[in-house]
Write a protein that holds these residues in place. Structure first.
Motif, PDB file in Angstrom:
ATOM      1  N   LYS A  65       0.768  -1.318   0.039  1.00  0.00           N
ATOM      2  CA  LYS A  65      -0.145   0.053   0.082  1.00  0.00           C
ATOM      3  C   LYS A  65       0.809   1.368  -0.018  1.00  0.00           C
ATOM      4  O   LYS A  65       1.856   1.146   0.510  1.00  0.00           O
ATOM      5  N   ARG A  66       0.034   2.142  -0.395  1.00  0.00           N
ATOM      6  CA  ARG A  66       0.773   3.743  -0.458  1.00  0.00           C
ATOM      7  C   ARG A  66       0.158   4.600   0.745  1.00  0.00           C
ATOM      8  O   ARG A  66       0.821   5.523   1.097  1.00  0.00           O
ATOM      9  N   ALA A  67      -1.073   4.004   1.329  1.00  0.00           N
ATOM     10  CA  ALA A  67      -1.661   4.620   2.473  1.00  0.00           C
ATOM     11  C   ALA A  67      -2.552   3.909   3.100  1.00  0.00           C
ATOM     12  O   ALA A  67      -3.144   2.958   2.760  1.00  0.00           O
ATOM     13  N   ASP A  68      -2.777   4.490   4.310  1.00  0.00           N
ATOM     14  CA  ASP A  68      -3.675   3.819   5.322  1.00  0.00           C
ATOM     15  C   ASP A  68      -5.110   4.726   5.237  1.00  0.00           C
ATOM     16  O   ASP A  68      -4.837   6.019   5.294  1.00  0.00           O
ATOM     17  N   ILE A  69      -6.304   4.226   5.350  1.00  0.00           N
ATOM     18  CA  ILE A  69      -7.567   4.992   5.382  1.00  0.00           C
ATOM     19  C   ILE A  69      -8.321   4.823   6.698  1.00  0.00           C
ATOM     20  O   ILE A  69      -8.451   3.617   7.120  1.00  0.00           O
ATOM     21  N   ARG A  70      -8.589   5.704   7.583  1.00  0.00           N
ATOM     22  CA  ARG A  70      -9.672   5.418   8.528  1.00  0.00           C
ATOM     23  C   ARG A  70     -10.890   6.200   8.180  1.00  0.00           C
ATOM     24  O   ARG A  70     -10.675   7.545   8.119  1.00  0.00           O
ATOM     25  N   LEU A  71     -11.852   5.700   8.019  1.00  0.00           N
ATOM     26  CA  LEU A  71     -13.297   6.241   7.753  1.00  0.00           C
ATOM     27  C   LEU A  71     -14.183   5.998   8.864  1.00  0.00           C
ATOM     28  O   LEU A  71     -14.721   4.962   9.178  1.00  0.00           O
TER      29      LEU A  71
END
Length: 182
Positions: A65-71
């Motif tokens: 991955k290039r990023a983590d997302i917290r939604l």
């Protein structure tokens, strides 16, 4: 109506919500279960014997991955934040990196999907985790029904604790989820 919050004294996320509820004039009772004079015990009876030979496990495919997302979802409000990942990093919440959480837009398809998930699960609050691959695709990792948001709000300024306080206080601006029949 009084809001009951059960959590430890060191829960910064709860502190943020309690402060918003206080400003709104909503009565709050906050209790740390560790302060109870005796033990709090949960018990269960196994239908197939006295012991569990193996526990449930969630195994997922590794996503470079290039990023983590917290939604974070509160009622029908969505707050997404992204943190750039280091090469080979597994969980963006941990590790000493120069990257910080930044607000990010939610793709329409993802927004519809998480709203449907919440409706089907009967949830008013959840924190979803995603990994973003090199092509920009969001890969669903998990839904935390009691997931933390304080670490994101502190870095992004997103008003998640205010949204939670509004929802808990039944305030009209809370963005209550309408009933969805699927």
């Amino acid at each position: 109506m009084t809001v009951l919050i059960l959590t430890s004294e060191e829960d910064v996320t709860a502190d943020m919500v309690v402060a918003k509820l206080h400003r709104m004039g909503t009565p709050v009772v906050r209790l740390d279960p560790a302060d109870l004079p005796d033990k709090v015990v949960l018990s269960a009876h196994y239908a197939h014997g006295d012991a569990v030979a193996a526990g449930p496990a969630l195994l997922q495919r590794y996503i470079p991955k290039r990023a983590d997302i917290r939604l974070t979802c509160v009622g029908n409000r969505l707050f997404a934040a992204q943190k750039t990942a280091e090469p080979g990093q597994i969980d963006g919440r941990y590790g000493d990196t120069p990257h910080t959480w930044e607000a990010t837009p939610v793709p329409e398809r993802i927004g519809r999907s998480v709203q449907e998930y919440l409706a089907r699960a009967g949830l008013a609050y959840a924190a979803f985790d995603f990994a973003v691959d090199e092509e920009g695709a969001w890969w669903f990792l998990e839904c935390n029904q009691g997931g933390q948001f304080g670490f994101v709000e502190l870095e992004t300024g997103q008003p998640v604790s205010e949204a939670v306080a509004l929802w808990l206080s039944q305030h009209p601006a809370a963005g209550r989820r309408p009933e969805i029949h699927l």
